[in-house]
Design an enzyme around this catalytic site. Structure first.
Site, PDB file in Angstrom:
ATOM      1  N   CYS A   9      -2.287   8.788   3.864  1.00  0.00           N
ATOM      2  CA  CYS A   9      -2.158   8.338   2.464  1.00  0.00           C
ATOM      3  C   CYS A   9      -3.395   8.689   1.645  1.00  0.00           C
ATOM      4  O   CYS A   9      -3.298   8.942   0.447  1.00  0.00           O
ATOM      5  CB  CYS A   9      -1.912   6.837   2.423  1.00  0.00           C
ATOM      6  SG  CYS A   9      -0.355   6.323   3.185  1.00  0.00           S
ATOM      7  N   GLU A  57       0.870  -1.176   0.000  1.00  0.00           N
ATOM      8  CA  GLU A  57       0.000   0.000   0.000  1.00  0.00           C
ATOM      9  C   GLU A  57       0.906   1.224   0.000  1.00  0.00           C
ATOM     10  O   GLU A  57       1.595   1.496   0.986  1.00  0.00           O
ATOM     11  CB  GLU A  57      -0.930   0.037   1.198  1.00  0.00           C
ATOM     12  CG  GLU A  57      -1.878   1.233   1.149  1.00  0.00           C
ATOM     13  CD  GLU A  57      -2.879   1.283   2.280  1.00  0.00           C
ATOM     14  OE1 GLU A  57      -3.059   2.371   2.854  1.00  0.00           O
ATOM     15  OE2 GLU A  57      -3.472   0.234   2.593  1.00  0.00           O
TER      16      GLU A  57
END
Length: 489
Positions: free
Chosen positions: A281, A247
């Site tokens: 993020c 990720e």
């Protein structure tokens, strides 16, 4: 001054390396702890411990594994406030905000492990002629878990639940910027009866991360971090033919349609852009607003930004803590300065404050375009760049025009537009609620934002390897068969 150590096979151990690093409080700019820089020997000791424990751990009944993990989660929940204070000291996150995410992480550890109770580790398919196929999901083995600094506790816990419940053992390598709160999680294992070696902690920077990623006995790498480092991790995993779940970064768009309440939506977008000082993020880093509501939206966004007060995260009035480091603040300010030189307008913020600590104000930019770093590269700071568009279709087109594909958020009340929004190239699309959803969510990042599906059953799919066992009746020779007729003769 506190000195941190590695946790290997149930014991706190000094590093086998000779280099130590300083941990700096980003609010005070003072050193608060020292910890090992990491070494291949440290990593190897942790991996050997994990390998030795894995066979035993995988034979523990699933219900017993889940119960032990849940007990750890309960201990973390009880100490969430204390852990949040450690996290505030090392990366600046306000204690109140940090505690909510730590409690969420403990809940995710528990729910992620509990998913194992209904996960189909064994499926049986009956075939003709009395044969049968068993599909077994076996643990991958040893998992290396590399965690970033922005949500060190919550992200560690959300990763570990499925990995451990599936029967894997783990070696955790937290960011060198946030080792303290993560280490406290492992101290709480004294109250839990996990077998030694099931969970291990190695501290350090790339001197610990690189040997972990390239260790031949690490079967799975679960990495969260930057695109550049993620590419290196993926390449190394590919070279070794080891599994990886990545990720990586994001440059998440948000679309504000013409039919929504611009003031209420602006306050929601402010949270998406400024929460955790923009160090998320999935932070909203590109905002496309319809011209019909643009003026009211921008005015409300500016007003909301000015309520995000900077300060020490131990104070309840603080909404915006410091950035994690001076280096990160320089990146953020460089993006703002680049935008200004290319014609952007600062509506609020945009200046480095004259004070101790790596603070940066909530900033709203208008008159931005895709020639600017703030619209193309991950900023990871409290910056909200706003683009005015003439139609929803234009917003969709510009939102999709990115090398990233982590998440996207759309505010609209038009059913056709909501349907169109679901086609955005992203792992998650939120409609009218940023960070919405529940534990059943499954997603996989798109484009350069990563690879590997996670969430709910997908996390167990990633943590296990399917094996098919076909069982047929044993062969028998006709010459040796005894029939009822011959037996009577």
């Amino acid at each position: 001054m506190k000195t941190l150590h590695n946790y290997i096979s149930g014991t706190w151990m000094s590093s086998r390396g000779e280099t130590f690093l300083d941990l700096v409080n980003p609010t005070t700019e003072k050193t608060i702890a020292q910890f090992p820089a990491g070494s291949a020997d440290d990593v190897n000791a942790a991996v050997v411990a994990a390998v030795g424990a894995q066979a035993v751990w995988s034979e523990v009944p699933v219900a017993d594994r889940v119960a032990m993990i849940e007990s750890w989660a309960d201990q973390i929940m009880e100490h969430a406030g204390e852990i949040a204070e450690l996290q505030c000291q090392e990366m600046g996150k306000p204690v109140r905000l940090g505690r909510s995410f730590i409690e969420g992480g403990a809940a995710a550890l528990k729910s992620g492990a509990a998913e194992a109770l209904s996960y189909p580790f064994k499926q049986t398919v009956d075939l003709p002629n009395g044969s049968q196929t068993q599909i077994l999901r076996r643990p991958v083995g040893v998992a290396g878990v590399v965690i970033p600094w922005n949500f060190p506790v919550a992200m560690t816990l959300s990763a570990l639940g499925p990995l451990l419940a599936a029967g894997n053992t783990v070696v955790v390598k937290p960011s060198e910027r946030t080792p303290m709160a993560t280490a406290r999680l492992f101290e709480l294992l004294d109250e839990v009866k996990l077998p030694d070696g099931v969970v291990n902690l190695v501290l350090g920077d790339s001197r610990a991360g690189q040997p972990l990623v390239s260790h031949p006995q690490v079967d799975l790498i679960h990495f969260t971090g930057s695109v550049a480092t993620g590419r290196q991790v993926g390449a190394e995993a590919g070279r070794l033919l080891h599994r990886s779940v990545l990720e990586l970064g994001g440059k998440d768009p948000v679309i504000v349609d013409a039919d929504v309440d611009p003031v209420a939506t602006a306050h929601a977008v402010a949270a998406g852009a400024f929460l955790n000082t923009g160090q998320i993020c999935t932070s909203m880093e590109r905002i496309y607003v319809h011209t019909d509501v643009a003026d009211r939206f921008i005015d409300a966004l500016v007003s909301a930004a000015e309520t995000y007060t900077m300060g020490d995260g131990f104070h309840d009035s603080t909404v915006l803590g410091p950035l994690v480091s001076e280096q990160q603040r320089q990146i953020v300010h460089r993006h703002v300065e680049d935008a200004l030189t290319r014609g952007a307008t600062v509506r609020t913020g945009g200046e480095v404050p004259d004070r101790t600590g790596y603070f940066y104000p909530a900033t709203v930019l208008t008159d931005v375009d895709e020639s600017m770093l703030v619209m193309t590269e991950e900023t990871f700071g409290p910056i909200a760049p706003v683009v005015i568009v003439s139609s929803f279709e234009e917003a969709l087109e510009r939102a999709a025009d990115s090398t990233y594909g982590l998440a996207a958020t759309v505010y609209s009340e038009t059913p056709e537009h909501i349907t169109e929004a679901s086609r955005l190239p992203a792992g998650v699309v939120w409609v009218n609620q940023w960070q919405g959803g529940g534990p059943e969510c499954i997603y996989e990042p798109a484009r350069s934002s990563g690879m590997g599906a996670t969430g709910s059953t997908a996390s167990f799919d990633a943590a296990t390897r399917p094996v098919s066992v076909h069982i047929a009746p044993a062969p028998k020779s006709p010459a040796t068969e005894t029939t009822a007729e011959t037996a009577m003769q």
